[in-house]
Structures are given as C-alpha cells and as structure tokens.
Design a protein around this motif. Structure first.
Motif, PDB file in Angstrom:
ATOM      1  N   ASP A 206      29.925   8.382 -13.526  1.00  0.00           N
ATOM      2  CA  ASP A 206      29.891   7.722 -12.213  1.00  0.00           C
ATOM      3  C   ASP A 206      30.291   6.252 -12.336  1.00  0.00           C
ATOM      4  O   ASP A 206      29.609   5.350 -11.839  1.00  0.00           O
ATOM      5  N   VAL A 207      31.395   6.017 -13.029  1.00  0.00           N
ATOM      6  CA  VAL A 207      31.882   4.663 -13.310  1.00  0.00           C
ATOM      7  C   VAL A 207      33.252   4.462 -12.682  1.00  0.00           C
ATOM      8  O   VAL A 207      34.131   5.317 -12.783  1.00  0.00           O
ATOM      9  N   VAL A 208      33.417   3.320 -12.037  1.00  0.00           N
ATOM     10  CA  VAL A 208      34.725   2.873 -11.567  1.00  0.00           C
ATOM     11  C   VAL A 208      34.977   1.484 -12.128  1.00  0.00           C
ATOM     12  O   VAL A 208      34.095   0.622 -12.089  1.00  0.00           O
ATOM     13  N   ILE A 209      36.177   1.275 -12.665  1.00  0.00           N
ATOM     14  CA  ILE A 209      36.576  -0.040 -13.169  1.00  0.00           C
ATOM     15  C   ILE A 209      37.706  -0.556 -12.291  1.00  0.00           C
ATOM     16  O   ILE A 209      38.760   0.075 -12.180  1.00  0.00           O
ATOM     17  N   GLU A 210      37.466  -1.675 -11.645  1.00  0.00           N
ATOM     18  CA  GLU A 210      38.482  -2.307 -10.810  1.00  0.00           C
ATOM     19  C   GLU A 210      39.072  -3.492 -11.575  1.00  0.00           C
ATOM     20  O   GLU A 210      38.348  -4.381 -12.023  1.00  0.00           O
ATOM     21  N   VAL A 211      40.386  -3.465 -11.733  1.00  0.00           N
ATOM     22  CA  VAL A 211      41.078  -4.489 -12.525  1.00  0.00           C
ATOM     23  C   VAL A 211      41.715  -5.519 -11.607  1.00  0.00           C
ATOM     24  O   VAL A 211      42.393  -5.167 -10.627  1.00  0.00           O
ATOM     25  N   LYS A 212      41.513  -6.777 -11.924  1.00  0.00           N
ATOM     26  CA  LYS A 212      42.146  -7.877 -11.191  1.00  0.00           C
ATOM     27  C   LYS A 212      42.878  -8.768 -12.192  1.00  0.00           C
ATOM     28  O   LYS A 212      42.379  -9.031 -13.292  1.00  0.00           O
ATOM     29  N   CYS A 213      44.037  -9.243 -11.795  1.00  0.00           N
ATOM     30  CA  CYS A 213      44.770 -10.225 -12.607  1.00  0.00           C
ATOM     31  C   CYS A 213      45.211 -11.335 -11.653  1.00  0.00           C
ATOM     32  O   CYS A 213      45.954 -11.078 -10.692  1.00  0.00           O
ATOM     33  N   THR A 214      44.727 -12.527 -11.890  1.00  0.00           N
ATOM     34  CA  THR A 214      45.026 -13.620 -10.959  1.00  0.00           C
ATOM     35  C   THR A 214      46.490 -14.050 -11.060  1.00  0.00           C
ATOM     36  O   THR A 214      47.144 -13.852 -12.074  1.00  0.00           O
ATOM     37  N   ARG A 215      46.971 -14.636  -9.972  1.00  0.00           N
ATOM     38  CA  ARG A 215      48.353 -15.105  -9.888  1.00  0.00           C
ATOM     39  C   ARG A 215      48.378 -16.476  -9.208  1.00  0.00           C
ATOM     40  O   ARG A 215      47.386 -16.907  -8.623  1.00  0.00           O
ATOM     41  N   ASN A 216      49.510 -17.130  -9.269  1.00  0.00           N
ATOM     42  CA  ASN A 216      49.621 -18.485  -8.718  1.00  0.00           C
ATOM     43  C   ASN A 216      49.289 -18.554  -7.237  1.00  0.00           C
ATOM     44  O   ASN A 216      48.720 -19.535  -6.753  1.00  0.00           O
ATOM     45  N   SER A 217      49.657 -17.506  -6.505  1.00  0.00           N
ATOM     46  CA  SER A 217      49.459 -17.511  -5.055  1.00  0.00           C
ATOM     47  C   SER A 217      48.046 -17.122  -4.641  1.00  0.00           C
ATOM     48  O   SER A 217      47.721 -17.121  -3.459  1.00  0.00           O
ATOM     49  N   MET A 218      47.198 -16.773  -5.593  1.00  0.00           N
ATOM     50  CA  MET A 218      45.832 -16.323  -5.289  1.00  0.00           C
ATOM     51  C   MET A 218      44.836 -17.470  -5.424  1.00  0.00           C
ATOM     52  O   MET A 218      44.865 -18.212  -6.402  1.00  0.00           O
ATOM     53  N   PHE A 232      31.684  -3.044  -1.045  1.00  0.00           N
ATOM     54  CA  PHE A 232      31.231  -2.288   0.130  1.00  0.00           C
ATOM     55  C   PHE A 232      31.850  -0.891   0.178  1.00  0.00           C
ATOM     56  O   PHE A 232      31.167   0.085   0.476  1.00  0.00           O
ATOM     57  N   HIS A 233      33.130  -0.790  -0.125  1.00  0.00           N
ATOM     58  CA  HIS A 233      33.843   0.466   0.093  1.00  0.00           C
ATOM     59  C   HIS A 233      33.823   1.417  -1.101  1.00  0.00           C
ATOM     60  O   HIS A 233      33.892   2.637  -0.914  1.00  0.00           O
ATOM     61  N   TYR A 234      33.740   0.901  -2.318  1.00  0.00           N
ATOM     62  CA  TYR A 234      33.852   1.778  -3.478  1.00  0.00           C
ATOM     63  C   TYR A 234      32.600   2.635  -3.636  1.00  0.00           C
ATOM     64  O   TYR A 234      31.488   2.126  -3.637  1.00  0.00           O
ATOM     65  N   GLN A 235      32.817   3.936  -3.812  1.00  0.00           N
ATOM     66  CA  GLN A 235      31.720   4.892  -3.920  1.00  0.00           C
ATOM     67  C   GLN A 235      31.487   5.248  -5.381  1.00  0.00           C
ATOM     68  O   GLN A 235      32.010   6.230  -5.894  1.00  0.00           O
ATOM     69  N   ALA A 236      30.714   4.418  -6.054  1.00  0.00           N
ATOM     70  CA  ALA A 236      30.379   4.672  -7.457  1.00  0.00           C
ATOM     71  C   ALA A 236      29.036   4.042  -7.748  1.00  0.00           C
ATOM     72  O   ALA A 236      28.722   2.968  -7.227  1.00  0.00           O
ATOM     73  N   ARG A 237      28.252   4.694  -8.568  1.00  0.00           N
ATOM     74  CA  ARG A 237      26.951   4.157  -8.954  1.00  0.00           C
ATOM     75  C   ARG A 237      27.117   2.927  -9.846  1.00  0.00           C
ATOM     76  O   ARG A 237      26.381   1.957  -9.741  1.00  0.00           O
ATOM     77  N   ASN A 238      28.125   2.968 -10.728  1.00  0.00           N
ATOM     78  CA  ASN A 238      28.362   1.871 -11.670  1.00  0.00           C
ATOM     79  C   ASN A 238      29.759   1.316 -11.440  1.00  0.00           C
ATOM     80  O   ASN A 238      30.755   1.997 -11.702  1.00  0.00           O
ATOM     81  N   LEU A 239      29.818   0.103 -10.947  1.00  0.00           N
ATOM     82  CA  LEU A 239      31.092  -0.529 -10.599  1.00  0.00           C
ATOM     83  C   LEU A 239      31.324  -1.753 -11.484  1.00  0.00           C
ATOM     84  O   LEU A 239      30.540  -2.699 -11.480  1.00  0.00           O
ATOM     85  N   PHE A 240      32.406  -1.687 -12.259  1.00  0.00           N
ATOM     86  CA  PHE A 240      32.779  -2.806 -13.123  1.00  0.00           C
ATOM     87  C   PHE A 240      33.987  -3.526 -12.529  1.00  0.00           C
ATOM     88  O   PHE A 240      34.988  -2.886 -12.193  1.00  0.00           O
ATOM     89  N   PHE A 241      33.891  -4.853 -12.427  1.00  0.00           N
ATOM     90  CA  PHE A 241      35.052  -5.662 -12.077  1.00  0.00           C
ATOM     91  C   PHE A 241      35.550  -6.336 -13.350  1.00  0.00           C
ATOM     92  O   PHE A 241      34.814  -7.095 -13.989  1.00  0.00           O
ATOM     93  N   PHE A 242      36.793  -6.034 -13.720  1.00  0.00           N
ATOM     94  CA  PHE A 242      37.385  -6.673 -14.883  1.00  0.00           C
ATOM     95  C   PHE A 242      38.464  -7.631 -14.381  1.00  0.00           C
ATOM     96  O   PHE A 242      39.501  -7.208 -13.865  1.00  0.00           O
ATOM     97  N   ILE A 243      38.204  -8.920 -14.536  1.00  0.00           N
ATOM     98  CA  ILE A 243      39.105  -9.942 -13.999  1.00  0.00           C
ATOM     99  C   ILE A 243      39.796 -10.663 -15.144  1.00  0.00           C
ATOM    100  O   ILE A 243      39.148 -11.364 -15.934  1.00  0.00           O
ATOM    101  N   TYR A 244      41.098 -10.456 -15.250  1.00  0.00           N
ATOM    102  CA  TYR A 244      41.904 -11.185 -16.227  1.00  0.00           C
ATOM    103  C   TYR A 244      42.433 -12.417 -15.495  1.00  0.00           C
ATOM    104  O   TYR A 244      43.431 -12.353 -14.774  1.00  0.00           O
ATOM    105  N   ASP A 245      41.723 -13.513 -15.673  1.00  0.00           N
ATOM    106  CA  ASP A 245      42.038 -14.736 -14.920  1.00  0.00           C
ATOM    107  C   ASP A 245      43.177 -15.474 -15.599  1.00  0.00           C
ATOM    108  O   ASP A 245      43.003 -16.538 -16.204  1.00  0.00           O
ATOM    109  N   LYS A 246      44.349 -14.905 -15.452  1.00  0.00           N
ATOM    110  CA  LYS A 246      45.560 -15.417 -16.114  1.00  0.00           C
ATOM    111  C   LYS A 246      45.877 -16.860 -15.693  1.00  0.00           C
ATOM    112  O   LYS A 246      46.304 -17.680 -16.498  1.00  0.00           O
TER     113      LYS A 246
END
Length: 281
Positions: A206-218, A232-246
C-alpha cells in the motif's frame, strides 16, 4: 503499520462472535440469582485479549481494550458492581465494533510477505533508505572513477544528466524494482472525480511514491500546492514524496520535510517526504 494475521473475513467473523458472547454475558448478569458477575466478565476479557493477539499484530491493542473495560468492584454493593460491569461490557463492545469497522475498511491490511520474504512492517524502512540515499547511487554509478578495464567509459557516463522528474523516476524505479518486483510505474487510478497517475506504486505494501524534480520556472509555493493536492487525492496508506530539488528552490530543507511528514493523518495516511539537494562544486 499494524496488520491482521488472518484474512479479513475471518477476522470480522471472530470479532462478531466475541461481541455476541458479550451480549449473552449481559443477559446473565441481569439475573438477580447470578453471584459470579466478575468471573463471567473476566473470562470474556481473557478471551477477547487472546483473540486480539491472534488476529492483529498490534502490541497496543490489548492495552487499549483493557483500558476501555476497567471497572471498580464494590464489595458492599452487588447492584453497584453489576452496573459497573454492564458499563464496562458496553464500552468493550463499542471498542470491538470500531475495530471490526476498521478491518472492513482495510485500515488494517492483510499481512503480506512477497517472494523475497520482506515483511510488511519492514518495507517502509527499506523504501525510506533507498530514497534517502538516492544521491549515493548517482555518485557510485555515474560520478565515481571507472575501472580501467571497464567497457563503460566515464565520458559516456558524463553525458547522462538529470533533466526532469521523468529521469529521476526512471533511475529510482530501476533501484526499487529488483527489491520489490511487483512495483509498477505510471499507474493510473480512476476515482469518482478524475484520474490520478501514481509515479511508482507498490500495491502489496500500500505504498505510492510521488517523484518531483524542481525546475527554474517552479517556485517553492507551487511545489507545496502540488504536494497538498497529492496528499488529498492519492489513495494510499503510505505516501512517499521524493523531491529531487535540482534547482534548490526549497529554502529551509529541514522545516519543509517536517511540514510534509505526518503519521496517521485525518485522511488515514502516513506521509513521508525526502528531499535531495545535489551539491555541485
């Protein structure tokens, strides 16, 4: 996370049986002739505690039940004791009904061990370690010196650069897949209102991993708005946010992680955020 040791239907059935037993005890103690009120109740308590240990792997559950069913015995008043026991049984029944409802709603997941025998409760630890040490994979695979006899040349590795979140997602998935063979990439989940795309999904845990990679316009604000919507929207008991803050748009990394790491939220989710800010000299 606590999990049930038996299948969901069996757990619900066992809880219903023990609730029915409580109702029978309530009928018994209403009889004036009954002189063993405490004995009946104590036997039922022991049965419930044994059942909880057998069907759910949660060391706190028995203690919580005991707290709910504490009563004061009045050696001078049989009526007072009977009244207190009745109240305790009522609280115990409510506790078990709540537990039964939680199981029916899949708050407690079935214990699942996949082919390489990783227990459910250990999976999150492994995933967390992979995410926290992602930069070490980058260093070892692409940045460290290549052996002189290797056919993979350093000049070829130097051409590989992280451009956006799809690049991060591909690299991360390649690390996770050998450990969790059932992991899936780009999973679409149709909800009542719209479709949601999960970057990496590991269903059996029950794991979801959401990947983010920052950009100049963000901006950092835009990033936080994305996280809020995903939570709010993701339906998972365990939610990981992995942010590669480039682009290093996150000003205070520690405060950011703390703000987006929560256990057992109102939405019944465990949320954990890992931020990697690459250091380039």
């Amino acid at each position: 996370m606590p999990f049930i040791k038996v299948n969901k239907e069996e757990a619900i059935s066992e809880l219903q049986n023990i609730i029915s037993e409580a109702n029978k005890i309530n009928e018994l103690i209403t009889s004036e002739e009954n002189k063993q009120i405490s004995d009946f109740f104590s036997e039922w308590q022991e049965c419930v505690e044994e059942l909880l240990k057998n069907i759910i792997d949660d060391s706190n559950l028995v203690s919580e039940f005991e707290s709910e069913t504490i009563y004061l015995e009045n050696s001078f008043s049989k009526y007072s004791t009977k009244n207190e026991v009745t109240k305790a049984i009522s609280r115990g029944i409510k506790f078990l009904k709540r537990l039964r409802e939680d199981i029916s709603k899949d708050v407690y997941k079935d214990k699942k061990i996949i082919s390489n025998e990783i227990p459910y409760e250990i999976a999150n630890i492994i995933i967390r370690r992979i995410l926290q040490n992602f930069h070490k994979h980058i260093e070892a695979m692409y940045q460290n010196t290549v052996h002189g006899s290797a056919r993979i040349l350093k000049c070829d590795l130097d051409k590989i650069k992280i451009g956006n979140e799809y690049d991060v997602q591909r690299m991360l998935y390649s690390i996770i897949k050998p450990i969790f063979p059932l992991a899936r990439l780009e999973v679409v989940d149709d909800t009542k209102y719209n479709s949601i795309r999960y970057d990496i999904c590991i269903d059996e845990y029950d794991v979801v991993i959401e990947v983010k990679c920052t950009r100049n316009s963000m901006s950092e604000r835009h990033l936080t708005e994305e996280l809020g919507s995903d939570i709010f929207h993701y339906q998972a008991r365990n939610l990981f946010f992995f942010i590669y803050d480039k682009e290093k748009i996150i000003r205070n990394k520690d405060a950011f992680i703390k703000s987006y790491t929560k256990k057992d939220t109102e939405l019944n989710k465990n949320i954990e955020t890992i931020v990697i800010q690459p250091i380039l000299l």
